[in-house]
Design a protein around this motif. Structure first.
Motif, PDB file in Angstrom:
ATOM      1  N   HIS A  75      36.068  57.617  48.037  1.00  0.00           N
ATOM      2  CA  HIS A  75      34.858  58.018  47.297  1.00  0.00           C
ATOM      3  C   HIS A  75      33.719  57.035  47.555  1.00  0.00           C
ATOM      4  CE1 HIS A  75      36.500  61.420  45.197  1.00  0.00           C
ATOM      5  NE2 HIS A  75      37.518  60.707  44.767  1.00  0.00           N
ATOM      6  N   TYR A  76      34.051  55.771  47.732  1.00  0.00           N
ATOM      7  CA  TYR A  76      33.036  54.752  47.995  1.00  0.00           C
ATOM      8  C   TYR A  76      32.629  54.744  49.469  1.00  0.00           C
ATOM      9  CZ  TYR A  76      30.726  50.267  48.468  1.00  0.00           C
ATOM     10  OH  TYR A  76      29.822  49.288  48.759  1.00  0.00           O
ATOM     11  N   TYR A  77      33.606  54.689  50.370  1.00  0.00           N
ATOM     12  CA  TYR A  77      33.313  54.524  51.787  1.00  0.00           C
ATOM     13  C   TYR A  77      32.948  55.825  52.489  1.00  0.00           C
ATOM     14  CZ  TYR A  77      34.883  49.705  51.614  1.00  0.00           C
ATOM     15  OH  TYR A  77      35.011  48.373  51.329  1.00  0.00           O
ATOM     16  N   GLY A  78      33.460  56.950  52.023  1.00  0.00           N
ATOM     17  CA  GLY A  78      33.141  58.236  52.624  1.00  0.00           C
ATOM     18  C   GLY A  78      33.825  58.468  53.957  1.00  0.00           C
ATOM     19  N   ASP A  79      33.361  59.490  54.649  1.00  0.00           N
ATOM     20  CA  ASP A  79      33.993  59.920  55.900  1.00  0.00           C
ATOM     21  C   ASP A  79      33.638  59.053  57.104  1.00  0.00           C
ATOM     22  OD1 ASP A  79      35.316  61.984  54.654  1.00  0.00           O
ATOM     23  OD2 ASP A  79      33.779  63.486  55.143  1.00  0.00           O
ATOM     24  N   ASP A  80      32.640  58.193  56.970  1.00  0.00           N
ATOM     25  CA  ASP A  80      32.233  57.373  58.115  1.00  0.00           C
ATOM     26  C   ASP A  80      33.194  56.218  58.386  1.00  0.00           C
ATOM     27  OD1 ASP A  80      30.014  58.953  58.556  1.00  0.00           O
ATOM     28  OD2 ASP A  80      28.729  57.718  57.276  1.00  0.00           O
ATOM     29  N   PHE A  81      33.931  55.786  57.366  1.00  0.00           N
ATOM     30  CA  PHE A  81      34.860  54.664  57.515  1.00  0.00           C
ATOM     31  C   PHE A  81      36.231  55.209  57.879  1.00  0.00           C
ATOM     32  CE2 PHE A  81      37.854  51.465  56.015  1.00  0.00           C
ATOM     33  CZ  PHE A  81      37.314  50.314  56.570  1.00  0.00           C
ATOM     34  N   LYS A  82      36.740  54.791  59.044  1.00  0.00           N
ATOM     35  CA  LYS A  82      38.042  55.276  59.514  1.00  0.00           C
ATOM     36  C   LYS A  82      38.933  54.097  59.886  1.00  0.00           C
ATOM     37  CE  LYS A  82      36.362  59.715  60.997  1.00  0.00           C
ATOM     38  NZ  LYS A  82      36.469  60.787  61.951  1.00  0.00           N
ATOM     39  N   VAL A  83      40.237  54.331  59.768  1.00  0.00           N
ATOM     40  CA  VAL A  83      41.228  53.322  60.141  1.00  0.00           C
ATOM     41  C   VAL A  83      42.255  53.967  61.062  1.00  0.00           C
ATOM     42  CG1 VAL A  83      40.947  51.933  58.050  1.00  0.00           C
ATOM     43  CG2 VAL A  83      42.629  53.762  58.088  1.00  0.00           C
ATOM     44  N   GLU A  84      42.872  53.137  61.875  1.00  0.00           N
ATOM     45  CA  GLU A  84      43.885  53.636  62.800  1.00  0.00           C
ATOM     46  C   GLU A  84      45.174  53.928  62.037  1.00  0.00           C
ATOM     47  OE1 GLU A  84      45.367  52.542  67.296  1.00  0.00           O
ATOM     48  OE2 GLU A  84      44.993  50.902  65.895  1.00  0.00           O
TER      49      GLU A  84
END
Length: 173
Positions: A75-84
């Motif tokens: 909810h804070y980081y949204g869809d732009d933050f991704k992890v492997e």
């Protein structure tokens, strides 16, 4: 946490890294070696009163808290933050997708696999095949970190019942 050679299992997040199977953690205190090694389910130690099984199995309350936390972080980081996920796979997911992946792995414990068997009942092949019992699913205390079989008390509906919430579709996804 997302490394399949350590914490991430096909059935959720392990309580202790699987790396400690080959490399146990040793702490030397007052001339004594205190060792923690990975065991996938039941403990191999009488320490802590007998069943010190926080050494590798899948625990539902811990996994559930991880999943809820990941959902909140999304909810804070949204869809732009991704992890492997898994680590080393080259596959990048949003934090919400990682939470969904962990939920899916926990669900695998109870759902039939390609062979029509439920990992939770791995130690009871006769129940897997019996049409009168194959859909009677016990809620175990914890689950084997390597194969998903149920372990410990078989009547822990309280925290293992969290699977019902994880199987429910989420709104706004």
């Amino acid at each position: 946490m997302l490394d399949e050679t350590e914490f991430l299992s096909d059935y959720g997040v392990r309580a202790l890294s699987r790396a400690h199977l080959e490399r146990p953690y040793v702490l030397r205190v007052d001339g004594k070696d205190l060792t923690v090694r990975y065991t996938s389910a039941e403990s191999d130690s009488r320490q802590f009163g007998g069943n010190s099984n926080w050494r590798g199995p899948i625990w539902f309350p811990v996994n559930f808290l991880i999943i809820e936390s990941l959902q909140k972080f999304h909810h804070y980081y949204g869809d732009d933050f991704k992890v492997e996920c898994p680590t080393g796979s080259g596959n990048y997911l949003t934090i919400a997708q990682v939470a969904a992946e962990l939920s899916s792995r926990l669900a695998r414990i109870f759902l039939k696999n390609d062979a029509g068997e439920r990992p939770v009942l791995r130690q009871y092949p006769q129940l897997q095949a019996d049409p009168n019992y194959r859909d009677c699913i016990p809620f175990y205390e914890f689950f084997d970190g390597d194969n998903g079989r149920g372990a410990g008390a078989s009547h822990q509906t309280g925290w293992t019942g969290l699977i019902a919430k994880l199987l429910m579709p989420r709104a706004n996804e």
